[in-house]
Design a protein around this motif. Structure first.
Motif, PDB file in Angstrom:
ATOM      1  N   ASP A 103      26.280  64.136 -63.385  1.00  0.00           N
ATOM      2  CA  ASP A 103      26.727  64.976 -62.351  1.00  0.00           C
ATOM      3  C   ASP A 103      28.141  65.076 -62.310  1.00  0.00           C
ATOM      4  O   ASP A 103      28.884  64.113 -62.414  1.00  0.00           O
ATOM      5  CB  ASP A 103      25.979  64.783 -60.997  1.00  0.00           C
ATOM      6  CG  ASP A 103      26.268  65.919 -60.029  1.00  0.00           C
ATOM      7  OD1 ASP A 103      27.444  65.668 -59.397  1.00  0.00           O
ATOM      8  OD2 ASP A 103      25.314  66.533 -59.749  1.00  0.00           O
ATOM      9  N   LYS A 104      28.709  66.147 -62.021  1.00  0.00           N
ATOM     10  CA  LYS A 104      30.186  66.307 -62.101  1.00  0.00           C
ATOM     11  C   LYS A 104      30.787  65.515 -60.746  1.00  0.00           C
ATOM     12  O   LYS A 104      32.110  65.264 -60.740  1.00  0.00           O
ATOM     13  CB  LYS A 104      30.635  67.751 -61.843  1.00  0.00           C
ATOM     14  CG  LYS A 104      30.410  68.681 -63.023  1.00  0.00           C
ATOM     15  CD  LYS A 104      30.892  68.169 -64.322  1.00  0.00           C
ATOM     16  CE  LYS A 104      30.772  69.213 -65.539  1.00  0.00           C
ATOM     17  NZ  LYS A 104      31.180  68.681 -66.623  1.00  0.00           N
ATOM     18  N   ASN A 105      29.852  65.155 -59.737  1.00  0.00           N
ATOM     19  CA  ASN A 105      30.649  64.259 -58.463  1.00  0.00           C
ATOM     20  C   ASN A 105      30.237  62.852 -58.932  1.00  0.00           C
ATOM     21  O   ASN A 105      31.104  62.138 -58.107  1.00  0.00           O
ATOM     22  CB  ASN A 105      29.631  64.800 -57.508  1.00  0.00           C
ATOM     23  CG  ASN A 105      29.752  66.364 -56.928  1.00  0.00           C
ATOM     24  OD1 ASN A 105      30.910  66.599 -57.020  1.00  0.00           O
ATOM     25  ND2 ASN A 105      28.875  67.006 -56.659  1.00  0.00           N
ATOM     26  N   GLU A 106      29.937  62.551 -59.962  1.00  0.00           N
ATOM     27  CA  GLU A 106      29.621  61.053 -60.345  1.00  0.00           C
ATOM     28  C   GLU A 106      30.959  60.886 -61.350  1.00  0.00           C
ATOM     29  O   GLU A 106      31.253  61.596 -62.142  1.00  0.00           O
ATOM     30  CB  GLU A 106      28.474  60.868 -61.040  1.00  0.00           C
ATOM     31  CG  GLU A 106      27.189  61.004 -60.111  1.00  0.00           C
ATOM     32  CD  GLU A 106      25.944  60.554 -61.175  1.00  0.00           C
ATOM     33  OE1 GLU A 106      25.963  59.934 -61.836  1.00  0.00           O
ATOM     34  OE2 GLU A 106      24.737  60.984 -60.491  1.00  0.00           O
ATOM     35  N   ASN A 164      39.921  62.130 -64.443  1.00  0.00           N
ATOM     36  CA  ASN A 164      41.065  61.328 -64.094  1.00  0.00           C
ATOM     37  C   ASN A 164      40.649  59.963 -63.243  1.00  0.00           C
ATOM     38  O   ASN A 164      41.279  59.309 -62.693  1.00  0.00           O
ATOM     39  CB  ASN A 164      42.136  62.137 -63.278  1.00  0.00           C
ATOM     40  CG  ASN A 164      41.510  63.017 -62.251  1.00  0.00           C
ATOM     41  OD1 ASN A 164      40.386  62.685 -61.723  1.00  0.00           O
ATOM     42  ND2 ASN A 164      42.351  63.763 -61.712  1.00  0.00           N
ATOM     43  N   HIS A 165      39.248  59.758 -63.448  1.00  0.00           N
ATOM     44  CA  HIS A 165      38.560  58.878 -62.532  1.00  0.00           C
ATOM     45  C   HIS A 165      37.379  58.617 -63.311  1.00  0.00           C
ATOM     46  O   HIS A 165      36.462  59.182 -63.317  1.00  0.00           O
ATOM     47  CB  HIS A 165      38.115  59.288 -61.062  1.00  0.00           C
ATOM     48  CG  HIS A 165      37.838  58.310 -60.278  1.00  0.00           C
ATOM     49  ND1 HIS A 165      37.306  58.584 -58.942  1.00  0.00           N
ATOM     50  CD2 HIS A 165      37.793  57.096 -60.270  1.00  0.00           C
ATOM     51  CE1 HIS A 165      36.780  57.487 -58.313  1.00  0.00           C
ATOM     52  NE2 HIS A 165      37.399  56.450 -59.259  1.00  0.00           N
ATOM     53  N   VAL A 166      37.276  57.332 -63.745  1.00  0.00           N
ATOM     54  CA  VAL A 166      36.364  56.757 -64.571  1.00  0.00           C
ATOM     55  C   VAL A 166      35.927  55.134 -64.325  1.00  0.00           C
ATOM     56  O   VAL A 166      36.515  54.575 -63.641  1.00  0.00           O
ATOM     57  CB  VAL A 166      36.851  56.685 -66.121  1.00  0.00           C
ATOM     58  CG1 VAL A 166      37.189  58.113 -66.454  1.00  0.00           C
ATOM     59  CG2 VAL A 166      37.871  55.659 -66.388  1.00  0.00           C
ATOM     60  N   LYS A 167      34.769  54.937 -65.107  1.00  0.00           N
ATOM     61  CA  LYS A 167      34.425  53.633 -65.269  1.00  0.00           C
ATOM     62  C   LYS A 167      34.776  53.394 -66.592  1.00  0.00           C
ATOM     63  O   LYS A 167      34.235  54.057 -67.587  1.00  0.00           O
ATOM     64  CB  LYS A 167      32.974  53.463 -64.678  1.00  0.00           C
ATOM     65  CG  LYS A 167      32.337  53.393 -63.129  1.00  0.00           C
ATOM     66  CD  LYS A 167      31.223  53.467 -62.989  1.00  0.00           C
ATOM     67  CE  LYS A 167      30.364  54.440 -63.488  1.00  0.00           C
ATOM     68  NZ  LYS A 167      28.909  54.459 -62.975  1.00  0.00           N
ATOM     69  N   LEU A 168      35.110  52.024 -66.777  1.00  0.00           N
ATOM     70  CA  LEU A 168      35.379  51.714 -68.116  1.00  0.00           C
ATOM     71  C   LEU A 168      34.923  50.457 -68.650  1.00  0.00           C
ATOM     72  O   LEU A 168      34.725  49.496 -68.256  1.00  0.00           O
ATOM     73  CB  LEU A 168      36.944  51.342 -68.152  1.00  0.00           C
ATOM     74  CG  LEU A 168      37.595  50.684 -69.536  1.00  0.00           C
ATOM     75  CD1 LEU A 168      37.524  52.019 -70.776  1.00  0.00           C
ATOM     76  CD2 LEU A 168      39.047  50.540 -69.379  1.00  0.00           C
ATOM     77  N   MET A 169      33.997  50.773 -69.964  1.00  0.00           N
ATOM     78  CA  MET A 169      33.296  49.652 -70.646  1.00  0.00           C
ATOM     79  C   MET A 169      33.971  48.944 -71.535  1.00  0.00           C
ATOM     80  O   MET A 169      34.520  49.736 -72.629  1.00  0.00           O
ATOM     81  CB  MET A 169      31.998  50.428 -71.396  1.00  0.00           C
ATOM     82  CG  MET A 169      31.236  49.330 -71.772  1.00  0.00           C
ATOM     83  SD  MET A 169      29.530  50.128 -72.243  1.00  0.00           S
ATOM     84  CE  MET A 169      28.537  48.680 -72.490  1.00  0.00           C
ATOM     85  N   THR A 170      34.669  47.883 -71.255  1.00  0.00           N
ATOM     86  CA  THR A 170      35.510  47.245 -72.203  1.00  0.00           C
ATOM     87  C   THR A 170      35.776  45.745 -71.790  1.00  0.00           C
ATOM     88  O   THR A 170      35.202  45.181 -70.679  1.00  0.00           O
ATOM     89  CB  THR A 170      36.926  47.769 -72.144  1.00  0.00           C
ATOM     90  OG1 THR A 170      37.845  47.335 -73.084  1.00  0.00           O
ATOM     91  CG2 THR A 170      37.534  47.750 -70.731  1.00  0.00           C
ATOM     92  N   ASN A 171      36.055  44.891 -72.861  1.00  0.00           N
ATOM     93  CA  ASN A 171      36.473  43.437 -72.258  1.00  0.00           C
ATOM     94  C   ASN A 171      38.045  43.473 -72.662  1.00  0.00           C
ATOM     95  O   ASN A 171      38.388  42.117 -72.754  1.00  0.00           O
ATOM     96  CB  ASN A 171      35.872  42.357 -73.503  1.00  0.00           C
ATOM     97  CG  ASN A 171      34.346  42.688 -73.361  1.00  0.00           C
ATOM     98  OD1 ASN A 171      33.672  42.502 -72.147  1.00  0.00           O
ATOM     99  ND2 ASN A 171      33.640  42.819 -74.449  1.00  0.00           N
ATOM    100  N   ASN A 172      38.748  44.374 -73.032  1.00  0.00           N
ATOM    101  CA  ASN A 172      40.071  44.228 -73.393  1.00  0.00           C
ATOM    102  C   ASN A 172      40.939  44.582 -72.300  1.00  0.00           C
ATOM    103  O   ASN A 172      41.139  46.086 -72.122  1.00  0.00           O
ATOM    104  CB  ASN A 172      40.160  45.284 -74.869  1.00  0.00           C
ATOM    105  CG  ASN A 172      41.688  45.009 -75.151  1.00  0.00           C
ATOM    106  OD1 ASN A 172      42.618  44.487 -74.707  1.00  0.00           O
ATOM    107  ND2 ASN A 172      41.879  45.573 -76.474  1.00  0.00           N
TER     108      ASN A 172
END
Length: 204
Positions: free
Chosen positions: A43-46, A144-152
């Motif tokens: 959803d665009k709001n998520e 411009n607003h995210v959750k990031l999947m990383t270990n770096n």
């Protein structure tokens, strides 16, 4: 910046025929053909989950024992198949040194150097990657607003410094197998990667 989208199905990991949208971009800075893969667009709001995954032919395609790249990519795809998300697949082989140089680095690693020492011996810095095109890709998709999947931490810093708000960092597992423990330990000790080396038993 402009983008072109096409609907495709992928066959990866434990799943087959995973629906995804593949996106190409025009106007990137480094001239490489980076793409985005969109899974179950939320959803665009998520706030979307994203991963900036640097291409690794030896790991992603041929499942090299020297790294965990293919396993991380599969884990990410399976997670995003369930939860939704976007993979930015970046053409940055060997942390930016290219495939042939990475193979030369493999030879040095066989002689006892870690992955960073091998790159340095070949005349390269620890990591040549620049994530400014990843930022442009996100901006082209209106994110411009995210959750990031990383270990770096370098990837997190790159987004923060570019004004992309990271709501949450989601780590991948430590994919330890016969042949890559030394590589992963170097990433933790030298590259400050956020990996729990004792959490997952080594696979043969």
């Amino acid at each position: 910046m402009a983008e072109v989208r096409a609907r495709v199905k992928l066959n990866v990991g434990q799943h087959s025929h995973i629906p995804a949208e593949i996106v190409s971009f025009h106007g990137l800075k480094d001239g490489e053909e980076h793409v985005a893969l969109i899974f179950n667009e939320a959803d665009k709001n998520e706030v979307p989950l994203i991963r900036m995954h640097s291409e690794c032919l030896t790991g992603d395609v041929f499942h090299s024992s020297r790294c965990d790249c293919g396993e991380q990519l599969n884990e990410c795809i399976e997670t995003m198949h369930e939860q939704g998300g976007i993979i930015l697949y970046l053409r940055q082989e060997g942390r930016g040194i290219g495939l042939y140089n990475k193979i030369d680095a493999y030879v040095l690693q066989s002689q006892g150097m870690n992955t960073y020492e091998a790159n340095n011996h070949l005349g390269f810095d620890d990591d040549l990657r620049d994530f400014s095109d990843a930022v442009l890709m996100l901006q082209a998709m209106g994110l411009n607003h995210v959750k990031l999947m990383t270990n770096n931490p370098r990837k997190l810093n790159a987004l923060n410094n570019a004004g992309i708000e990271v709501d949450k960092v989601v780590g991948t597992h430590a994919h330890i197998k016969d042949g890559n423990r030394h590589y992963l330990e170097a990433k933790v000790k030298h590259g400050s990667h956020m990996l729990d080396m004792e959490k997952v038993p080594e696979k043969k």
